[in-house]
Motif scaffolding. Structure first.
Motif, PDB file in Angstrom:
ATOM      1  N   UNK B  13       0.837  -1.205   0.000  1.00 36.85           N
ATOM      2  CA  UNK B  13       0.000   0.000   0.000  1.00 36.85           C
ATOM      3  C   UNK B  13       0.872   1.255   0.000  1.00 36.85           C
ATOM      4  N   UNK B  14       1.886   1.264   0.871  1.00 39.02           N
ATOM      5  CA  UNK B  14       2.737   2.457   0.969  1.00 39.02           C
ATOM      6  C   UNK B  14       3.542   2.689  -0.305  1.00 39.02           C
ATOM      7  N   UNK B  15       3.983   1.611  -0.937  1.00 41.17           N
ATOM      8  CA  UNK B  15       4.747   1.763  -2.175  1.00 41.17           C
ATOM      9  C   UNK B  15       3.858   2.283  -3.307  1.00 41.17           C
ATOM     10  N   UNK B  18       3.312   5.910  -2.700  1.00 37.50           N
ATOM     11  CA  UNK B  18       4.523   6.677  -3.003  1.00 37.50           C
ATOM     12  C   UNK B  18       4.692   6.840  -4.507  1.00 37.50           C
ATOM     13  N   UNK B  21       2.088   9.318  -5.842  1.00 36.71           N
ATOM     14  CA  UNK B  21       2.421  10.696  -5.460  1.00 36.71           C
ATOM     15  C   UNK B  21       3.568  11.238  -6.291  1.00 36.71           C
ATOM     16  N   UNK B  22       4.602  10.403  -6.424  1.00 32.18           N
ATOM     17  CA  UNK B  22       5.794  10.810  -7.154  1.00 32.18           C
ATOM     18  C   UNK B  22       5.452  11.245  -8.568  1.00 32.18           C
ATOM     19  N   UNK B  25       2.831  14.563  -8.091  1.00 35.34           N
ATOM     20  CA  UNK B  25       2.883  15.522  -7.002  1.00 35.34           C
ATOM     21  C   UNK B  25       3.251  16.948  -7.427  1.00 35.34           C
ATOM     22  N   UNK B  26       4.310  17.051  -8.232  1.00 41.93           N
ATOM     23  CA  UNK B  26       4.817  18.390  -8.514  1.00 41.93           C
ATOM     24  C   UNK B  26       4.240  19.007  -9.783  1.00 41.93           C
ATOM     25  N   UNK B  90      17.561   2.005  -4.679  1.00 42.16           N
ATOM     26  CA  UNK B  90      18.047   2.565  -3.408  1.00 42.16           C
ATOM     27  C   UNK B  90      17.528   1.802  -2.198  1.00 42.16           C
TER      28      UNK B  90
END
Lengths: 257, 257
Positions: B13-15, B18, B21-22, B25-26, B90
């Motif tokens: 869920x968190x991945x 993320x 959003x990535x 987001x911007x 990473x």
């Protein structure tokens, strides 16, 4: 209790790790073709050779050695990040890695989002992180920065956050890579206190460092790695005497040349 | 594999969060981009087609939109799945976690985009007065699951290969671009006489899947359960072989990042 204290947590048997060091990384077709014509370009590099040891519950093992001696690779093999070239690593319990703290953060996400992401990567559930959230934030001392993207953090802040998440995760084995030299004096003191707490709780700790003073002060055992071979495994004081002698010899050799 | 995926549900869920959003987001328009891209393509192609003469079939608009959206879904699964491990190098280098979660989280983003675009399809179908039946919708879900199974199966292989052979990213991009024009997305195989092309078209699995999605919406094709079941079974076999390959190879990838 006694039988539990003697439980073997990590068993490393005939462990070897070889990396292929390519002078040009063979990632494209052209370099593939060239590498076939030109085979000497890449060479084998033995990082660890036939390493054997076992670690029991409650031991605090320091690992010393010069740069490139295989210390970090050993931790990554134990953490199951790398696969052994030969031999095996048997781990009995949950590992909490403190490796390259702060590197695994997603720079675009906020501190809060990274706590959840990192926490679940370490094996916590979202519910558990929610419970621990305030504690983690308070520990890191970054209360005002939880909505800020991590890319705007200083490297010290990232490390502090990384440490705070990992230290709040329950595990059996803690892998620490040079972590006592991070953060400011105050944070260092706090993290040291937390690590001493882990020792009291009979957790097993592997600690890679160049700080010999901290080894003799805290560790119950010391492994000295030299070019991927275990040169000494035993009491920290003996290990440090031999290690320092060896370093002196190298310097004398250099001076005489 | 199943067990570890369930216990790491929160990580998944968190991945996914993320990743999502990535991606948006911007940007000012954010999530709207999920709709803008296929819809803009749709408008251009629809304008060209209808301006060049009359629409080749009834409800050509819906025919076209389904083609664009579903091809987009397949293409995103291939691209996201292929980059799933490389994009997460990473964290893979920092902590050990079930890597199939990295893969699933990337594919999940393609599924989310499909869901958002399905709303658009439903709106267009509703305004065009096309009759949508519950069975049709269930069939659409079945075809989507079939496509997902194939996407996952292929990604098990490509995510690992891409790390060793980076050119694969460009090769796949080119293949997806060429396939776009070899798939009945904006033309209609039987109406547009394409010399020699139609026999290839009949064998193009992507085209067959897209036509089956259309069948679910009562457009152009008719539902063929046997075809989809064959695709599903074949897809599950690819998935099974892929997961075996993936689980064997994925331990060795960390050193190639």
């Amino acid at each position: 209790m006694n039988s539990q204290e003697n439980k073997t947590m990590i068993e490393v048997e005939n462990l070897s790790k070889t990396f292929w060091i390519a002078e040009d990384k063979k990632e494209t077709l052209k370099s593939y073709v060239l590498s076939i014509l030109n085979q000497n370009k890449s060479k084998m590099f033995n990082v660890l050779t036939d390493v054997n040891f076992s670690i029991k519950q409650g031991e605090f093992v320091g690992i010393i050695g010069r740069n490139g001696s295989g210390k970090s690779t050993l931790l990554k093999l134990i953490a199951d990040i790398y696969a052994p070239t030969s031999g095996r690593v048997k781990v009995n319990g949950r590992i909490i890695p403190f490796l390259e703290l702060g590197v695994g953060f997603n720079p675009e996400l906020s501190g809060e989002e990274n706590i959840y992401l990192n926490g679940t990567l370490l094996g916590m559930t979202n519910a558990h992180i929610k419970q621990k959230y305030d504690e983690i934030v308070e520990y890191s001392g970054l209360e005002g920065f939880m909505k800020t993207p991590v890319k705007n953090y200083s490297s010290g802040m990232k490390v502090r956050l990384g440490f705070s998440i990992a230290i709040q995760t329950d595990g059996d084995i803690y892998l620490l890579d040079e972590i006592m030299s991070v953060g400011d004096a105050e944070f260092r003191k706090k993290s040291l206190a937390s690590i001493l707490e882990l020792i009291e709780k009979k957790k097993t700790i592997l600690y890679v460092t160049h700080s010999l003073a901290s080894i003799s002060k805290y560790c119950t055992r010391c492994l000295w790695l030299n070019r991927g071979i275990v040169k000494f495994d035993g009491s920290p004081d003996k290990a440090l005497t031999r290690y320092e002698d060896a370093l002196k010899n190298i310097e004398e050799l250099k001076a005489s040349k | 594999m199943q067990k570890s995926v369930i216990s790491k549900r929160d990580l998944l869920i968190n991945l996914v969060k993320a990743n999502f959003k990535m991606r948006y987001q911007n940007s000012v328009l954010g999530i709207l981009w999920v709709l803008i891209k296929p819809y803009a393509t749709f408008l251009v192609l629809y304008y060209i087609r209808v301006n060049a003469g009359k629409a080749p079939i009834e409800n050509y608009g819906l025919y076209l939109l389904i083609g664009i959206v579903f091809y987009g879904f397949i293409s995103e699964m291939i691209t996201f799945g292929q980059m799933a491990l490389l994009d997460k190098s990473n964290i893979i280098l920092k902590v050990s976690f079930p890597k199939e979660i990295a893969l699933l989280s990337s594919l999940a983003n393609a599924v989310i985009n499909l869901l958002i675009n399905t709303i658009l399809i439903l709106i267009l179908a509703f305004t065009a007065g096309v009759q949508i039946t519950p069975i049709g919708i269930l069939y659409f879900i079945l075809v989507s699951i079939t496509a997902f199974v194939w996407g996952l199966g292929i990604s098990f292989f490509t995510s690992v290969f891409t790390i060793r052979f980076r050119d694969l990213k460009n090769i796949m991009e080119l293949a997806l671009f060429l396939f776009y024009w070899a798939t009945p997305i904006f033309f209609v195989a039987e109406k547009d006489s394409l010399a020699g092309g139609s026999s290839f078209m009949a064998l193009n699995p992507v085209g067959i899947l897209i036509n089956q999605v259309r069948a679910g919406f009562n457009i152009y094709s008719s539902i063929e359960y046997s075809t989809i079941l064959i695709y599903l079974v074949l897809g599950l076999i690819v998935c099974y072989l892929g997961s075996k390959f993936f689980n064997r190879q994925v331990k060795k990838i960390a050193e190639y990042f």
